[in-house]
Every structure is written in C-alpha cells, then in structure tokens.
Design an enzyme around this catalytic site. Structure first.
Site, short mmCIF file in Angstrom:
data_model
loop_
_atom_site.label_atom_id
_atom_site.label_comp_id
_atom_site.label_asym_id
_atom_site.label_seq_id
_atom_site.Cartn_x
_atom_site.Cartn_y
_atom_site.Cartn_z
N MET A 126 0.86 -1.20 0.00
CA MET A 126 0.00 0.00 0.00
C MET A 126 0.89 1.24 0.00
O MET A 126 1.94 1.27 0.62
CB MET A 126 -0.96 0.01 1.19
CG MET A 126 -0.31 -0.05 2.53
SD MET A 126 -1.52 0.26 3.81
CE MET A 126 -0.77 -0.61 5.16
N HIS A 127 0.43 2.20 -0.76
CA HIS A 127 1.18 3.46 -0.83
C HIS A 127 0.32 4.65 -1.22
O HIS A 127 0.79 5.77 -1.24
CB HIS A 127 2.31 3.33 -1.88
CG HIS A 127 1.79 3.30 -3.28
ND1 HIS A 127 1.27 2.16 -3.85
CD2 HIS A 127 1.68 4.27 -4.22
CE1 HIS A 127 0.87 2.43 -5.08
NE2 HIS A 127 1.10 3.70 -5.34
#
Ligand code: UD1
Ligand code: UDP
Length: 438
Positions: free
Chosen positions: A203-204
């Site tokens: 996730m980013h």
C-alpha cells in the site's frame, strides 16, 4: 523515427520495459528520460537491473516534493531535453506526474504524445492520478488503451475513435516475459516455504497512508489476520507515515507480518505467484493479480481497473477493518468463491501489447500522420447529429459513403458499443460528427 520515452516511478519502468524491448528489437532510435521522481535503489535502479534496461540517457533528478514543485521541475527539465533531442514522438505511461509534465511539454512543442495505458478513470478528482490522466488526454495524439471499457471512457471525454488503439496492457507482457525468469532465479531474497499461507501486501496510495485513521484501520485488520504470513514490502511513503503516526512498532510487533523493503520485480512476481491472496491499493498489482490468477482484495473505495472487479478477480474493501477481515474470511470459507476469483479471466490482453503499440506508431508514421499540424478542414463547420441507422452497413462503409462524417459513438438499446470499423450499424443509433463547407 526517434521516440522519447519518459519514465519516473517504479510502475512506469516496469510497464514501459516491454515497449523499450520492442523498440530495441526493431532497432528504433530512442532516448530514455527519467524524471528522477523515484530515486532509491529499490524504487528505480533495481528495475533497470531486473528488466535489463539500458541506463536512462537523461535523469532530471526532481526527487521528492510537493506536486507543484515536482511538476514544475519536471516541466523545465523535460522541455530542455525535448528541445535538444527533437523526437518524432513522446511516450508516457500511466498517471503519474511524469505523464502530466511530459504530455504538457511535448504538446506545447508540437511533438505528438502517445499515452500508454490511457483511458483509465476512477471518477475521483481527489486523486492526483485522475487529474494527471485527464490532462494527458487533452495533450495526447495517440491513446493506447488496455481495454474496450477504457476506450469508451475516452469517447465520453470527446476523443476521436481514430486516435484510440486498443492494445491490452503492457503489464501482461511484463508479467509473462519475467515470471519464467523469476521462478528460475535461485537467489531470491524471499524465504517462501511451499504450502505456506501467504498474503502479499502493498500500500502506498496517498488517501490510505497519509490518513492516520485509515492507516490505523488497515493495520488493525492486518494484525487480526494472523492465519496468514503477511509479506509486506513497504513503499517509502508508507514507512515515512507509519513512523509519523507511531504505527510502525505496532506493525513490527505482529509476528505474522514480515515488513520488508520494496523488492525487485522478479522477486515480486515470485511473491505474488506464491500468494494465496494479495491485498493492495496499487494499480499495477490489481492487473498483475488477475494475470497470475491470484485473488485480489483492494484497499480502495473505487478503482480505475473495474474490469478486474467485473471479471470476478478483485473485491474492493476500502479501508474498513471489519470489511477487510470479513471479506478474507468469507473467501477462505468458500472454496467455490476462491476458485472463481482465481480463475477470473484476465481482461488485459495476451502479452502482445508492446508489439501492438509499436505497430500502430509505425503505421501512423508511414502514413505521415504522426504530426501536430493545423487541420486541413479548419475552415469547415462541424455539427453533431444523432441518427438511427436502418441500413445493413458497417462503420467504415458508412463513413466512406457519408464523406466528412466520423462515427463517434454507437448505442444499442441501453449499451454503448465501441465504433470498430467492422461494427454493423443496422438498427443501432449513432452519434456522428459531420464536417461541411461553410
Ligand atoms: C507516485 C505516483 C503514484 C504511483 C506511485 C508508484 C504521482 C502523483 N504519484 O506516488 O501515482 O502509484 O508513484 O509507486 O506521480 N520516496 C522515497 N524514495 C523514493 C521515492 C519516494 O523515500 O525513491 C518517499 C518520499 O518521502 C516521498 C514519498 O515517498 O515524499 C512519496 O513519493 P512520490 O514520488 O511523491 O509519490 P508516490 O507515493 O511514490
Ligand atoms: N512492485 C515491485 N516490488 C514491490 C512492490 C511492487 O516490483 O515491492 C511492482 C509490482 O509488481 C507492480 C508495480 O511495482 O508492477 C506497482 O507499482 P506501485 O504499486 O508502486 O504503483 P501503481 O501501480 O499503483 O502506480
């Protein structure tokens, strides 16, 4: 012909690599321009090594910063390079700030822009990527779209179907070319034991990791999902925020979660293909998951890859702790559902997208149409009409018979159809553009 290829971040390197390989094979002259948005070894160089790409000819070195700062530096840097190199075409990929900057600069220099992976829409203007895609549309000359659905998005944005090329997504080329190499590679840094219950996690996205409440919800769910070994190669933006919001220790204390640095592409393909699930907010990974038959759980409320959801391989859970946990448990307890997700048909093509992209570019170049010029018909008046067609006639024949007419959209009952040249128009309704002398 000389092509300038602009890249800036990890996914652009990965998805442009097959296009670069194809140019190498066809001996096309090209310049490779890296904006320098991603600069850590594991976010940039590693992919040049894994994908055996030559070093960029230019690195503008913009680094990190606010959107305005980063985009302004890219615009200045790219303009200098394009003025010096004077390419026939500029290729950009995806929806990052490099796409925004490259497309603006090139179009203002009257250099045609080819947008690889055009036509995606989340219809969420709070995402920087959505703004980048829409601006790139205004500036582009050739739109290489992954699916018919993305092509139709562009029709609604007013783009001429003659400029749209449905090619599939180059991510499939990248996956197919590299998975074999990856599985043969013995020195993978990942310690994956056969039969282990692995959940790959990335996730980013700004909307998840810059928001402390959302990040905390996701972490809380991951801590409860302890029937898995969760392998989490974390993006630098995520690590920065885990530290900032005091969540890093909590995550590190969970024994089943292996927080590691971002890994190379070959390692990532090995990880993904050995995982029971992938949980992600990445765009590219939603596509790779359905290509590699791995059920995907997406930590977002919308996706510009709705084809993966429709095909049944991807479920959106947002950033709600309970929804994340319940969805995983539901799939785990229903083998039929798990199998259906794994077997969902990949909508992104057969792995020949880069070939199709280069074929389309060469066709236009050979026809001397790869130019930004004042239109021949500038003095004509354009009108739009909606017609019901009774004749047994296809799009190409209809346009030939009605000179100056372009079929922009086709409707059949409540469906919008893509106006392929060969589409039969009998009993369909068309939206046409007509050019007439004043
Ligand atoms: C960018 C793209 C996003 C894409 C993602 C792929 C835009 C607007 N965003 O987001 O669409 O999905 O890349 O990964 O173009 N950082 C490092 N080292 C690096 C790069 C970044 O430490 O090599 C850190 C910096 O603290 C930086 C933060 O990560 O401020 C965010 O980086 P940035 O390039 O601004 O955006 P991404 O989140 O990577
Ligand atoms: N990826 C990788 N190593 C990692 C995480 C991701 O090689 O540790 C690859 C992944 O296979 C995919 C791409 O990076 O091809 C996705 O990049 P990212 O999620 O950063 O960006 P997005 O696709 O969301 O723009």
């Amino acid at each position: 012909m000389k092509i300038a290829v602009i890249i800036g971040t990890r996914p652009e390197i990965i998805k442009m690599a097959p296009v670069i390989d194809e140019m190498e094979q066809r001996n096309v002259e090209y310049v490779l321009i890296h904006t320098g948005q991603h600069y850590d070894h594991e976010m940039s160089n590693q992919f040049f090594l894994d994908l055996e790409l030559r070093k960029p000819d230019y690195n503008i070195g913009v680094g990190s910063g606010s959107h305005g700062e980063q985009t302004a530096d890219m615009i200045k840097g790219i303009e200098k390079v394009l003025l010096a190199e004077n390419p026939d075409l500029v290729l950009v990929q995806g929806d990052t700030n490099a796409v925004l900057s490259g497309a603006i600069v090139a179009s203002k220099l009257h250099i045609p822009v080819g947008h690889v992976e055009a036509g995606l829409r989340s219809y969420d203007k709070s995402m920087p990527e959505e703004i980048n895609r829409e601006i790139a549309d205004v500036c582009s000359k050739m739109y290489f779209v992954p699916t018919e659905e993305s092509a139709i998005n562009l029709l609604f944005a007013g783009i001429n179907p003659k400029d749209i090329f449905i090619t599939g997504n180059t991510v499939v080329d990248a996956c197919m070319r590299n998975l074999k190499i990856a599985t043969k590679k013995l020195d993978t840094s990942l310690e994956i034991t056969a039969g282990e219950n692995i959940l790959a996690l990335t996730m980013h996205r700004a909307e998840n990791v810059d928001n402390p409440q959302r990040l905390q919800n996701i972490i809380d769910a991951l801590i409860e999902l302890n029937e898995f070994t969760i392998i989490f190669p974390a993006h630098p933006r995520t690590i920065k925020n885990l530290k900032k919001f005091n969540l890093l220790e909590k995550l590190e204390n969970a024994e089943h979660i292996k927080l590691i640095k971002p890994i190379g592409y070959l390692d990532f393909l090995v990880l993904l293909s050995n995982s029971k699930f992938v949980m992600t907010d990445s765009g590219g990974i939603q596509e790779e998951a359905i290509t590699l038959n791995v059920p995907c759980i997406t930590l977002r409320y919308n996706t510009e890859r709705p084809e993966t959801v429709k095909a049944g391989g991807n479920i959106l859970v947002g950033a709600e702790k309970d929804k994340m946990i319940d969805t995983v448990k539901k799939i785990l307890s229903d083998q039929n559902l798990y199998d259906k997700m794994s077997e969902a048909k990949n909508p992104y093509g057969e792995g020949d997208s880069s070939k199709k992209i280069l074929d389309s570019i060469f066709k236009l170049y050979d026809e001397n149409k790869l130019k930004i010029t004042v239109p021949d018909d500038i003095m004509k008046v354009k009108s739009r009409k909606i017609l019901k067609i009774k004749e047994n006639i296809d799009v190409a024949e209809f346009e030939k018979k009605n000179k100056g007419t372009t079929v922009k959209m086709v409707f059949e009952k409540s469906n919008v159809l893509y106006p392929y040249d060969y589409l039969n128009l009998k009993d369909k309704t068309v939206l046409i553009d007509v050019l007439k002398e004043k």
